[in-house]
Design an enzyme around this catalytic site. Structure first.
Site, PDB file in Angstrom:
ATOM      1  N   ASN A   9       0.945  -1.185   0.116  1.00 59.49           N
ATOM      2  CA  ASN A   9       0.043  -0.097   0.021  1.00 59.49           C
ATOM      3  C   ASN A   9       0.902   1.160   0.080  1.00 59.49           C
ATOM      4  O   ASN A   9       1.423   1.669   1.079  1.00 59.49           O
ATOM      5  CB  ASN A   9      -0.985   0.080   1.142  1.00 59.49           C
ATOM      6  CG  ASN A   9      -1.849   1.174   1.211  1.00 59.49           C
ATOM      7  OD1 ASN A   9      -1.783   1.843   0.348  1.00 59.49           O
ATOM      8  ND2 ASN A   9      -2.478   1.219   2.247  1.00 59.49           N
ATOM      9  N   TRP A  10       1.155   1.693  -1.077  1.00 61.47           N
ATOM     10  CA  TRP A  10       1.917   3.103  -1.463  1.00 61.47           C
ATOM     11  C   TRP A  10       1.384   4.432  -0.687  1.00 61.47           C
ATOM     12  O   TRP A  10       2.000   5.302  -0.599  1.00 61.47           O
ATOM     13  CB  TRP A  10       2.512   3.105  -2.717  1.00 61.47           C
ATOM     14  CG  TRP A  10       3.522   2.163  -3.073  1.00 61.47           C
ATOM     15  CD1 TRP A  10       4.045   1.242  -2.486  1.00 61.47           C
ATOM     16  CD2 TRP A  10       3.808   1.775  -4.808  1.00 61.47           C
ATOM     17  NE1 TRP A  10       4.815   0.348  -3.148  1.00 61.47           N
ATOM     18  CE2 TRP A  10       4.845   0.853  -4.610  1.00 61.47           C
ATOM     19  CE3 TRP A  10       3.574   2.459  -5.840  1.00 61.47           C
ATOM     20  CZ2 TRP A  10       5.394   0.238  -5.839  1.00 61.47           C
ATOM     21  CZ3 TRP A  10       4.113   2.092  -6.825  1.00 61.47           C
ATOM     22  CH2 TRP A  10       4.959   0.954  -7.134  1.00 61.47           C
ATOM     23  N   LYS A  11       0.026   4.142  -0.451  1.00 63.62           N
ATOM     24  CA  LYS A  11      -0.682   5.355   0.056  1.00 63.62           C
ATOM     25  C   LYS A  11      -0.355   6.420  -1.067  1.00 63.62           C
ATOM     26  O   LYS A  11      -0.404   6.533  -2.238  1.00 63.62           O
ATOM     27  CB  LYS A  11      -0.252   5.512   1.345  1.00 63.62           C
ATOM     28  CG  LYS A  11      -0.492   4.320   2.177  1.00 63.62           C
ATOM     29  CD  LYS A  11      -0.288   4.729   3.841  1.00 63.62           C
ATOM     30  CE  LYS A  11      -0.435   3.265   4.409  1.00 63.62           C
ATOM     31  NZ  LYS A  11      -0.496   3.314   5.957  1.00 63.62           N
ATOM     32  N   HIS A  87     -10.022   1.362   4.236  1.00 60.88           N
ATOM     33  CA  HIS A  87      -8.683   1.337   4.953  1.00 60.88           C
ATOM     34  C   HIS A  87      -8.918   2.629   5.999  1.00 60.88           C
ATOM     35  O   HIS A  87      -9.866   3.300   5.877  1.00 60.88           O
ATOM     36  CB  HIS A  87      -7.704   1.753   4.062  1.00 60.88           C
ATOM     37  CG  HIS A  87      -6.445   2.005   4.644  1.00 60.88           C
ATOM     38  ND1 HIS A  87      -6.012   3.063   5.595  1.00 60.88           N
ATOM     39  CD2 HIS A  87      -5.177   1.103   4.677  1.00 60.88           C
ATOM     40  CE1 HIS A  87      -4.731   2.432   6.212  1.00 60.88           C
ATOM     41  NE2 HIS A  87      -4.323   1.566   5.470  1.00 60.88           N
ATOM     42  N   GLU A  89      -7.472   4.841   7.095  1.00 65.20           N
ATOM     43  CA  GLU A  89      -7.227   6.329   6.741  1.00 65.20           C
ATOM     44  C   GLU A  89      -8.320   6.883   6.178  1.00 65.20           C
ATOM     45  O   GLU A  89      -8.639   8.039   6.048  1.00 65.20           O
ATOM     46  CB  GLU A  89      -5.731   6.237   6.166  1.00 65.20           C
ATOM     47  CG  GLU A  89      -4.650   5.917   7.064  1.00 65.20           C
ATOM     48  CD  GLU A  89      -3.560   5.814   6.139  1.00 65.20           C
ATOM     49  OE1 GLU A  89      -3.423   5.574   5.119  1.00 65.20           O
ATOM     50  OE2 GLU A  89      -2.715   4.848   7.092  1.00 65.20           O
ATOM     51  N   GLU A 153      -5.949  -4.913  10.518  1.00 71.14           N
ATOM     52  CA  GLU A 153      -5.228  -3.671  10.476  1.00 71.14           C
ATOM     53  C   GLU A 153      -5.653  -2.962  11.756  1.00 71.14           C
ATOM     54  O   GLU A 153      -6.376  -2.163  11.764  1.00 71.14           O
ATOM     55  CB  GLU A 153      -5.325  -2.909   9.467  1.00 71.14           C
ATOM     56  CG  GLU A 153      -4.927  -3.465   8.148  1.00 71.14           C
ATOM     57  CD  GLU A 153      -4.285  -2.284   7.119  1.00 71.14           C
ATOM     58  OE1 GLU A 153      -2.886  -2.593   6.661  1.00 71.14           O
ATOM     59  OE2 GLU A 153      -4.938  -1.590   6.825  1.00 71.14           O
ATOM     60  N   GLY A 159       1.552   2.416  10.680  1.00 69.90           N
ATOM     61  CA  GLY A 159       2.549   3.451  10.662  1.00 69.90           C
ATOM     62  C   GLY A 159       3.276   3.958  12.211  1.00 69.90           C
ATOM     63  O   GLY A 159       3.871   4.800  12.034  1.00 69.90           O
ATOM     64  N   SER A 195       2.726  -1.927  10.552  1.00 71.33           N
ATOM     65  CA  SER A 195       3.961  -2.193  11.006  1.00 71.33           C
ATOM     66  C   SER A 195       4.548  -3.356  10.549  1.00 71.33           C
ATOM     67  O   SER A 195       5.526  -4.004  11.279  1.00 71.33           O
ATOM     68  CB  SER A 195       4.278  -1.480  12.339  1.00 71.33           C
ATOM     69  OG  SER A 195       3.851  -0.260  12.691  1.00 71.33           O
TER      70      SER A 195
HETATM   71  P1  PGA Z   1       2.155   0.246   7.881  1.00 70.11           P
HETATM   72  O1  PGA Z   1       0.743   0.417   7.024  1.00 70.11           O
HETATM   73  O2  PGA Z   1       2.888  -0.981   7.175  1.00 70.11           O
HETATM   74  O3  PGA Z   1       2.906   1.613   7.456  1.00 70.11           O
HETATM   75  O4  PGA Z   1       1.927   0.266   9.213  1.00 70.11           O
HETATM   76  C1  PGA Z   1      -0.084  -0.474   6.683  1.00 70.11           C
HETATM   77  C2  PGA Z   1      -1.323  -0.057   6.150  1.00 70.11           C
HETATM   78  O5  PGA Z   1      -1.916   1.129   6.389  1.00 70.11           O
HETATM   79  O6  PGA Z   1      -2.148  -0.736   5.193  1.00 70.11           O
END
Ligand code: PGA
Length: 234
Positions: A9-11, A87, A89, A153, A159, A195
């Site tokens: 997931n490059w966001k 997700h 976010e 998640e 993150g 993470s």
């Molecule tokens: P992360 O993100 O590996 O940076 O914790 C995972 C995600 O949000 O899918």
């Protein structure tokens, strides 16, 4: 045996350097399924490089006056096979509710996109002992009898560098699996996200109910991502 799936997931980041090289770890291999979720602007370059892609979001409407949105049919026409739904976010920044996310999953399936549904509790919810209630609510309304993938998640692990312990993750994954219809229990993949990195991937990925990872930060470093793919291939 469920084949492991490692998703990047490059966001809202550009493709990491070297991502499109033939030797990059973002390509699927025979041992592990690999899929990349780039920004919409990078989907074409990924597809041109023979990388399997998904979109990080799409709108549930079919067409029309929705400034800034793209719809599922456009995502499918762009060559994506997958779509992330719900997700944390998106839930936080864009107010996506459980009901909206369920409609996304249904709309994605109608367009032959494979949804990866993200679920997970916040730190406060875990501290209050409500993590299973939260995940149960996030799964209600989802057509669990369909071919979908679920990503657990925990929001507090995304993150932050804090990872769920393998025991915490496995407990939730087993719980999620128990909610699936019987004929989907063996085949539905449940990924862990939060993470995940080379240092903790082996322990997480060896849990019986953890079928892969949704990787954010570590997917921006091809070396780290490649190591996770390697670990998943074992
Ligand atoms: P992360 O993100 O590996 O940076 O914790 C995972 C995600 O949000 O899918």
């Amino acid at each position: 045996m469920r084949k492991k799936l490692i998703a990047a997931n490059w966001k809202m980041n550009n493709a990491p350097e070297g991502a499109y090289d033939a030797s990059s770890p973002f390509h699927a291999n025979t041992e592990v399924d690999v899929v990349v979720f780039p920004t919409l602007l990078d989907i074409r370059d990924c597809n041109d490089a023979q990388i399997i892609t998904g979109a990080q979001y799409a709108c549930i409407e079919e067409t029309g006056a929705h400034t800034g949105d793209v719809c599922m049919s456009q995502i499918a026409a762009a060559g994506c096979r997958y779509i992330l739904c719900g997700h944390s976010e998106r839930r936080k920044d864009h107010g996506e509710t459980n009901e909206y996310v369920a409609l996304q999953v249904i709309t994605a399936l109608e367009h032959n996109l494979h949804p990866i549904l993200c679920v997970g509790e916040t730190e406060e919810e875990r501290d209050a002992g409500k993590e299973k209630d939260i995940v149960t609510a996030q799964l209600s309304g989802i057509p669990l009898e369909s071919d979908i993938t679920i990503a657990y998640e925990p929001v507090w692990a995304i993150g932050t560098g804090k990872t769920a312990t393998p025991e915490q993750a496995e407990e939730m994954h087993a719980y999620i699996r128990s909610l699936l219809p019987e004929d989907k229990r063996e085949t539905t993949k449940i990924l862990y996200g939060g993470s995940m990195k080379p240092e903790n991937a082996a322990e997480l990925l060896s849990q019986p109910n953890i079928d892969g990872g949704l990787i954010g930060g570590a997917s921006l470093k091809p070396d780290s991502f490649g190591q996770i793919v390697q670990i998943a291939s074992r």
